[in-house]
Design an enzyme around this catalytic site. Structure first.
Site, PDB file in Angstrom:
ATOM      1  N   SER A 155      -8.455 -24.540   6.551  1.00 41.06           N
ATOM      2  CA  SER A 155      -9.908 -24.453   6.492  1.00 41.06           C
ATOM      3  C   SER A 155     -10.503 -25.858   6.278  1.00 41.06           C
ATOM      4  CB  SER A 155     -10.312 -23.465   5.382  1.00 41.06           C
ATOM      5  OG  SER A 155     -11.688 -23.201   5.409  1.00 41.06           O
ATOM      6  N   ARG A 216     -21.675 -16.343  -2.380  1.00 36.50           N
ATOM      7  CA  ARG A 216     -20.254 -16.036  -2.225  1.00 36.50           C
ATOM      8  C   ARG A 216     -20.047 -14.712  -1.495  1.00 36.50           C
ATOM      9  NH1 ARG A 216     -15.340 -18.322  -1.608  1.00 36.50           N
ATOM     10  NH2 ARG A 216     -13.678 -17.006  -2.464  1.00 36.50           N
ATOM     11  N   ASP A 296     -11.105 -15.056  13.863  1.00 35.14           N
ATOM     12  CA  ASP A 296     -11.868 -15.955  12.999  1.00 35.14           C
ATOM     13  C   ASP A 296     -13.255 -16.183  13.591  1.00 35.14           C
ATOM     14  OD1 ASP A 296     -12.862 -18.003  11.401  1.00 35.14           O
ATOM     15  OD2 ASP A 296     -10.974 -19.105  11.354  1.00 35.14           O
ATOM     16  N   HIS A 326     -10.866 -15.452   9.023  1.00 32.02           N
ATOM     17  CA  HIS A 326     -10.707 -16.820   8.537  1.00 32.02           C
ATOM     18  C   HIS A 326      -9.762 -16.905   7.344  1.00 32.02           C
ATOM     19  CE1 HIS A 326     -11.892 -21.014   8.212  1.00 32.02           C
ATOM     20  NE2 HIS A 326     -12.072 -20.856   6.918  1.00 32.02           N
ATOM     21  N   ASP A 327      -9.630 -15.825   6.591  1.00 33.08           N
ATOM     22  CA  ASP A 327      -8.756 -15.828   5.416  1.00 33.08           C
ATOM     23  C   ASP A 327      -7.289 -15.568   5.754  1.00 33.08           C
ATOM     24  OD1 ASP A 327     -10.541 -16.538   3.490  1.00 33.08           O
ATOM     25  OD2 ASP A 327     -10.783 -14.545   2.629  1.00 33.08           O
TER      26      ASP A 327
END
Length: 352
Positions: A155, A216, A296, A326-327
């Protein structure tokens, strides 16, 4: 250039964290042979957008200093603690890939990591990924590490790794860039801009932490996929006269845990830093493994293809399929282990 897809799906989509007891047990098994050291370094660092500033570099070294050095960096929420050890028994942020018998084995490599400059919230100025790359170089100078066997970045860490390869390429044998490329995609930047506005709105209401929690929660939605949420959460229900959707408790937990360990200033400046990413791939002439995730939404595979086509060294692209978007670098343990093992084995063979 080698193009080879790797497909992976995790079996337990509800698993959200590494079990601390497992991490400690794992640390105990290899701690007697693996030293760990933390330190701090006060330096004056020229920043691209804010002049020369005094910064503190907080680092951790896992493994014997005589072994080949590998720098490891994660997203903006990552830090210097990669994995549990006898000296520092708490679970690290990348237990899945760091440890005995794993691709990043501290018995075979000297693993170096640091806290991002600005991560403590005391540096309230624009921070560029290039600044982080220069900070890595300064730290390596202080540690008397002339050359890295590899830089492994995920990332934001991949963005910084590309900057390091461009600016300090003579000090690096190989880069592994996972879910991070040479530029920020405008769609992803728009997500982050809204997140920063949530923090600003909270501050206007004298509740900056609530704004950070909301930011978040927005971020989690951008990291993950609709498919994961469909498999994981129940439909909306009426409770106490209001409609509550299945993911709200999960998002509330994510926001609360993040606020407990993150400064709003640090979040804002590091979030901005992602959007400042701008590196010319043509300046990178060393081997690079680019890892993309098909699902992603923040780093589209098309951007990874563009990066691979413009790099000037030996290059390969690996595409992972993942419910976690993305994780995936935190979730797809087997797929990432295979890619890291291949990359590090290759660089060892070249060095030999």
């Amino acid at each position: 250039m080698s193009l080879a897809p790797i497909s992976a799906q995790s079996e337990h989509p509800c698993a959200e964290r590494v079990d601390v007891l497992d991490a400690i047990a794992h640390a105990t098994r290899f701690a007697s042979t693996v030293p760990a050291l933390r330190g701090e370094l006060q330096v004056e660092l020229p920043l691209r957008h804010a002049g020369t500033r005094a910064v503190t570099l907080r680092y951790e070294i896992l493994g014997n200093r005589a072994q080949p050095a590998v720098f490891v960096a994660g997203g903006i929420s990552a830090h210097r603690h990669l994995a549990a050890s006898e000296a520092f028994a708490e679970a690290g942020w990348w237990e899945q890939q760091v440890g005995a018998g794993k691709p990043l084995d501290p018995r075979e490599h000297c693993l170096i990591a640091f806290d991002w400059i600005g991560a403590d919230g005391t540096l309230d100025v624009p921070l560029d990924p290039a600044d982080q790359a220069d900070a890595v170089a300064v730290l390596l100078d202080a540690l008397r590490v002339q050359r890295l066997r590899a830089f492994v970045g995920c990332s934001y860490g991949a963005m910084v790794g590309l900057q390091f390869a461009s600016r300090h390429g003579a000090r690096l044998e190989q880069l592994v860039a996972i879910s991070g490329v040479h530029r920020a995609h405008p769609y992803a930047s728009a997500w982050r801009a809204l997140q920063r506005r949530a923090v600003a709105l909270g501050a206007l209401q004298c509740d900056e932490t609530h704004g950070l929690a909301l930011a978040r929660q927005f971020a989690i939605l951008s990291y993950r996929t609709p498919e994961e949420f469909a498999a994981r959460f129940e439909p909306a229900q009426v409770s106490d006269g209001r409609v509550r959707v299945g993911a709200e408790d999960y998002l509330d937990h994510c926001g609360a845990t993040y606020v407990a360990r993150t400064s709003p200033t640090a979040y804002l400046r590091l979030s901005e830093s992602i959007d400042l990413q701008d590196v010319d791939p043509g300046t990178i002439r060393l081997p690079v493994t680019v890892v993309a995730v098909a699902e992603d939404r923040l780093v589209p595979v098309s951007d990874s293809y563009d990066l691979v086509e413009r790099l000037r060294g030996e290059t390969r692209l690996r595409v992972v399929r993942s419910l976690y978007g993305h994780d995936a670098f935190l979730k797809e343990e087997q797929a990432l282990a295979a890619i890291l093992g291949e990359a590090l084995d290759d660089v060892v063979e070249v060095a030999a």
